[in-house]
Design a protein around this motif. Sequence first.
Motif, PDB file in Angstrom:
ATOM      1  N   GLY A 149      33.656  35.992  52.342  1.00 58.34           N
ATOM      2  CA  GLY A 149      34.402  37.003  53.071  1.00 58.34           C
ATOM      3  C   GLY A 149      34.137  38.391  52.551  1.00 58.34           C
ATOM      4  N   THR A 150      34.875  39.332  53.114  1.00 56.00           N
ATOM      5  CA  THR A 150      34.818  40.721  52.668  1.00 56.00           C
ATOM      6  C   THR A 150      36.236  41.196  52.387  1.00 56.00           C
ATOM      7  N   GLU A 151      36.351  42.213  51.559  1.00 58.90           N
ATOM      8  CA  GLU A 151      37.631  42.865  51.259  1.00 58.90           C
ATOM      9  C   GLU A 151      37.451  44.362  51.417  1.00 58.90           C
ATOM     10  N   GLU A 152      38.368  44.991  52.146  1.00 56.74           N
ATOM     11  CA  GLU A 152      38.230  46.386  52.531  1.00 56.74           C
ATOM     12  C   GLU A 152      38.727  47.371  51.480  1.00 56.74           C
ATOM     13  N   THR A 153      39.806  47.047  50.741  1.00 61.01           N
ATOM     14  CA  THR A 153      40.577  48.092  50.063  1.00 61.01           C
ATOM     15  C   THR A 153      40.537  48.032  48.542  1.00 61.01           C
ATOM     16  N   THR A 154      40.972  49.166  47.941  1.00 58.48           N
ATOM     17  CA  THR A 154      41.223  49.224  46.503  1.00 58.48           C
ATOM     18  C   THR A 154      42.294  48.223  46.107  1.00 58.48           C
ATOM     19  N   SER A 155      43.392  48.201  46.868  1.00 59.02           N
ATOM     20  CA  SER A 155      44.511  47.311  46.541  1.00 59.02           C
ATOM     21  C   SER A 155      44.067  45.857  46.546  1.00 59.02           C
ATOM     22  N   GLY A 156      43.280  45.471  47.546  1.00 60.25           N
ATOM     23  CA  GLY A 156      42.785  44.105  47.608  1.00 60.25           C
ATOM     24  C   GLY A 156      41.832  43.780  46.479  1.00 60.25           C
ATOM     25  N   ALA A 157      40.998  44.746  46.110  1.00 58.40           N
ATOM     26  CA  ALA A 157      40.073  44.528  44.993  1.00 58.40           C
ATOM     27  C   ALA A 157      40.838  44.302  43.695  1.00 58.40           C
ATOM     28  N   PHE A 158      41.920  45.066  43.481  1.00 58.50           N
ATOM     29  CA  PHE A 158      42.758  44.838  42.300  1.00 58.50           C
ATOM     30  C   PHE A 158      43.307  43.406  42.298  1.00 58.50           C
ATOM     31  N   ARG A 159      43.802  42.943  43.441  1.00 57.88           N
ATOM     32  CA  ARG A 159      44.374  41.595  43.507  1.00 57.88           C
ATOM     33  C   ARG A 159      43.310  40.529  43.205  1.00 57.88           C
ATOM     34  N   LEU A 160      42.121  40.693  43.778  1.00 57.31           N
ATOM     35  CA  LEU A 160      41.064  39.709  43.561  1.00 57.31           C
ATOM     36  C   LEU A 160      40.647  39.649  42.097  1.00 57.31           C
ATOM     37  N   ARG A 161      40.599  40.815  41.443  1.00 58.08           N
ATOM     38  CA  ARG A 161      40.075  40.881  40.076  1.00 58.08           C
ATOM     39  C   ARG A 161      41.150  40.692  39.011  1.00 58.08           C
ATOM     40  N   GLU A 162      42.405  40.811  39.391  1.00 60.55           N
ATOM     41  CA  GLU A 162      43.485  40.693  38.414  1.00 60.55           C
ATOM     42  C   GLU A 162      44.396  39.513  38.749  1.00 60.55           C
ATOM     43  N   GLU A 163      45.121  39.597  39.830  1.00 58.41           N
ATOM     44  CA  GLU A 163      46.044  38.529  40.221  1.00 58.41           C
ATOM     45  C   GLU A 163      45.330  37.205  40.437  1.00 58.41           C
ATOM     46  N   MET A 164      44.129  37.241  41.057  1.00 57.63           N
ATOM     47  CA  MET A 164      43.392  36.008  41.370  1.00 57.63           C
ATOM     48  C   MET A 164      42.126  35.874  40.533  1.00 57.63           C
ATOM     49  N   ASN A 165      42.091  36.475  39.386  1.00 54.11           N
ATOM     50  CA  ASN A 165      40.894  36.477  38.566  1.00 54.11           C
ATOM     51  C   ASN A 165      40.435  35.043  38.250  1.00 54.11           C
ATOM     52  N   GLY A 166      39.204  34.736  38.647  1.00 55.80           N
ATOM     53  CA  GLY A 166      38.633  33.425  38.394  1.00 55.80           C
ATOM     54  C   GLY A 166      39.080  32.336  39.340  1.00 55.80           C
TER      55      GLY A 166
END
Length: 388
Positions: free
Chosen positions: A134-151
């Motif tokens: 998939g793709t992710e559009e935003t800064t907020s989403g990138a934070f979630r992917l790399r922090e909240e959902m890291n790994g």
Amino acid sequence: MAAAGERRIAWIRTRMGMLANLRERFAAERPFEGITIGLSLHVEPKTAVLVETLAAGGARIVGTGNHGSTQDDVVAALQERGMTIFGRRDDSIEEHHRNLARTIAERPQILLDNGADLAALAVTEGLSGSLIGGTEETTSGAFRLREEMNGEVPFPVIVINDSPLKAIGENKHAVGQSAVESFMRLTNVQVPGRRFVVAGYGWCGRGIAQYLRALGGRVSVAEVDELAAYEAAFDGFRVAPLADLVSSADVIITATGRAGILTAEHFDLLRDGTILGNIGHFPWEIDVPALTSAGAVAPVTEEIDAITLDGDRTVYLLTGGRMYNLAGTAPRGNSIEAMDVGFMMQALSLERIALRAANLPTGPQPVPDDINRDIARQTLSLLGSSLA
């Protein structure tokens, strides 16, 4: 309503030349044949042009808008074409979450996400095994992917926000312009001479601060990152902690992508008449529950609430703390041409996922360099510019 939406989409389509060219290629090559793309994105006319471009490439589109920014006439137009699009502008947050669940229940193979809502739901519900990427559009989403959902993301996600083209063209210039334009449209107050505080000096914060200053605003910046604060200071802005700036501000705009920026500790410091607005993706940068529980709330317009605080002070909140350049009754959002570039990046990244996902690493990753450079060359050509 569908006819009104189609008229608006038709105008937008005439200004999105790169997507027009790509739509022709997609129609011939059909890179998404047999693929369902799950969408969670601001559903407005520019998004509709992206959606029809993907559909021309064979994609089945199912999805929903983002909370508070859905434009009902555009939804009606897409539904009239037979697309499975959920949601209304006035959906509650609970209804929005149900729309996200309905989207994931359709078992898309690819996600076009904004804020990582679909990716988070797919991982939580154990449905990520059917996803190829998939793709992710935003800064907020990138934070979630790399922090909240890291790994925890077992498929590749191309983060559109990592692209320098999006940072410069869409975040700095398009968001900067639309944030200032929308502030003026919603409030009808002047910018020159007014004291603004911009919380966050990422690409969006840079653009907002610089466009406000260009129109005569007196701008200060609150930033916790040393390098971003250094840049803001060398760009000529006063830089200080948010708590030191809010008591003298006429307007405070949050643009960080983080939760809990303007909180209860700041509310006692606000001047009578202060206007509060958020440009971040989620309505969590301003602690709206704490603000509205601190005083009496009365609507001023459909987009502005007055909150009376202790000391007979009244502050004004734009669009309930949601992104005020996309929420409200007559939003326009980022410029058409900027979104032509941004959505071109989305479409090509989605094509890369559809055709080469097996060759990509799992988890969040930047837009491939060849896509950035191809779009940069096309944009320069459209602008009448060229490389040396």
